[in-house]
Design a protein around this motif. Structure first.
Motif, short mmCIF file in Angstrom:
data_model
loop_
_atom_site.label_atom_id
_atom_site.label_comp_id
_atom_site.label_asym_id
_atom_site.label_seq_id
_atom_site.Cartn_x
_atom_site.Cartn_y
_atom_site.Cartn_z
N GLY A 34 -2.18 -7.18 4.01
CA GLY A 34 -2.26 -8.28 3.13
C GLY A 34 -2.36 -7.48 1.92
O GLY A 34 -1.19 -6.54 0.85
N THR A 35 -2.88 -7.98 0.81
CA THR A 35 -3.06 -8.03 -0.68
C THR A 35 -3.79 -6.55 -0.97
O THR A 35 -3.48 -6.52 -0.16
N SER A 63 -0.62 -2.21 0.46
CA SER A 63 -0.13 -3.94 0.18
C SER A 63 1.29 -4.31 0.83
O SER A 63 2.56 -4.23 1.39
N SER A 66 -0.43 -10.94 -0.70
CA SER A 66 -1.31 -12.19 -0.08
C SER A 66 -0.55 -13.48 0.84
O SER A 66 -0.23 -13.48 1.99
N ALA A 69 -0.01 -11.21 4.49
CA ALA A 69 -1.14 -11.29 5.33
C ALA A 69 -1.18 -12.92 6.01
O ALA A 69 -1.03 -13.23 7.04
N VAL A 70 -1.02 -14.01 5.31
CA VAL A 70 -0.76 -15.62 6.44
C VAL A 70 0.71 -14.89 6.76
O VAL A 70 0.43 -15.58 8.14
N ARG A 82 -5.92 -9.68 4.40
CA ARG A 82 -7.05 -9.78 3.53
C ARG A 82 -5.89 -10.85 2.12
O ARG A 82 -4.50 -10.56 2.04
N VAL A 83 -6.39 -11.90 1.41
CA VAL A 83 -5.16 -12.78 0.29
C VAL A 83 -6.54 -12.69 -0.66
O VAL A 83 -7.57 -12.12 -1.28
N ARG A 85 -5.42 -15.28 -2.92
CA ARG A 85 -5.25 -16.33 -3.27
C ARG A 85 -6.45 -17.52 -2.24
O ARG A 85 -6.10 -17.14 -1.18
N LEU A 87 -6.18 -20.44 0.34
CA LEU A 87 -5.26 -20.91 1.15
C LEU A 87 -4.90 -22.33 1.43
O LEU A 87 -5.88 -22.91 0.37
N GLU A 98 -10.03 -19.05 5.98
CA GLU A 98 -10.50 -17.39 4.90
C GLU A 98 -11.94 -17.60 4.79
O GLU A 98 -12.65 -18.64 4.96
N SER A 155 -1.20 -13.08 -7.20
CA SER A 155 -2.31 -13.76 -7.33
C SER A 155 -3.03 -13.07 -9.12
O SER A 155 -4.04 -14.20 -9.44
#
Length: 269
Positions: A34-35, A63, A66, A69-70, A82-83, A85, A87, A98, A155
């Motif tokens: 993720g991020t 990275s 985010s 990752a979603v 890992r985010v 922001r 959800l 989250e 983000s």
């Protein structure tokens, strides 16, 4: 026929074993994708977990954002993400959950050669909009300002727009470079004289760049407004014992201490 099938199975197992060894990938690896925000913090948590707990080796790959990752966790390609922001309600409705870990202050940083350490929020807005385009107007050298920005979905940019005075409707200058990741933004500012950029704060950032004080406050000061919340995400359908074990450690006091030592701030001031 029995011995033939047995030999085939043995050959297949051996091929898988050799492929795994050659690529360095283990069946029990647990990547957290993720991020790029807070990547050093989460790496420290993963290193401590790997040294002390469990069978799965937790890794923190470079990275993919985010959104990456979603997509990966939501698509059940990975167990944890890992985010930086929150959800959306749509994402939550898809079964994503989250787990907030820590706040990461946003930082505005400049190339070492700029010679400027503090600006007002109005001056920062003028720089990123292109209204001020030379450091001499801000007490620095006669040097063109090179703005490094992020995409609108980033983000840190979202938090700056929500919290930094003058940023909500700020139109970023077209005379700028768009960095696609936090690492790209950092590398570009490092390598470009006169450059200014933004990203998540970390002590390492302060050692490589001049991190600006804004309106008399540095990123870790209580009154500094801009921060993102680093969170882990999982999908209820794919959360297993290994993922649960790491989630428990990542929310422990020990993990919180590791993240705070690397620039993180408590979720509640």
């Amino acid at each position: 026929m029995g011995p033939i099938f047995a030999n085939v199975r043995s050959a297949t197992a051996l091929a898988i074993l050799l492929l795994t060894a050659s690529t360095g990938v283990r069946a029990e690896d647990l990547p957290i994708v993720g991020t790029g925000d807070g990547i050093e913090m989460l790496q420290a948590v993963a290193d401590s977990y790997n040294a002390e707990h469990g069978q799965a080796r937790v890794s923190v790959p470079p990275s993919i954002g985010s959104g990456g990752a979603v997509a990966s966790v939501g698509g059940e390609r990975q167990k944890l993400g890992r985010v930086a922001r929150p959800l959306t309600e749509t994402e939550k409705a898809q079964g994503l959950v989250e787990v907030p870990l820590i706040r990461i202050p946003s930082a505005i940083f400049v190339h070492r050669g700029v010679g400027v350490a503090t600006l007002t929020s109005a001056q920062v807005a003028a720089v990123f909009s292109g209204g001020i385009d030379n450091w001499s107007a801000l007490g620095g050298p006669d040097l063109k300002i090179r703005v490094v920005r992020r995409e609108e979905t980033d983000s840190t940019l979202s938090v700056l727009r929500a919290t930094m005075p003058g940023w909500r409707d700020l139109v970023l200058t077209s005379r700028s470079k768009t960095a696609t990741t936090t690492q790209d933004a950092i590398a570009t500012v490092r390598d470009t004289p006169g450059a200014i950029g933004f990203g998540p704060f970390s002590p390492n950032l302060a050692s490589d760049f001049t991190v600006l004080s804004i309106d008399g406050r540095v990123p870790r000061d209580p009154g500094y407004p801009s921060a993102v919340t680093l969170a882990l995400i999982y999908k209820t359908a794919t959360r297993d014992a290994e993922a649960s074990a790491f989630l428990a450690f990542a929310t422990s006091d020990r993990a919180g201490q590791l993240m705070a030592e690397r620039g993180g701030a408590p979720l509640k001031p």
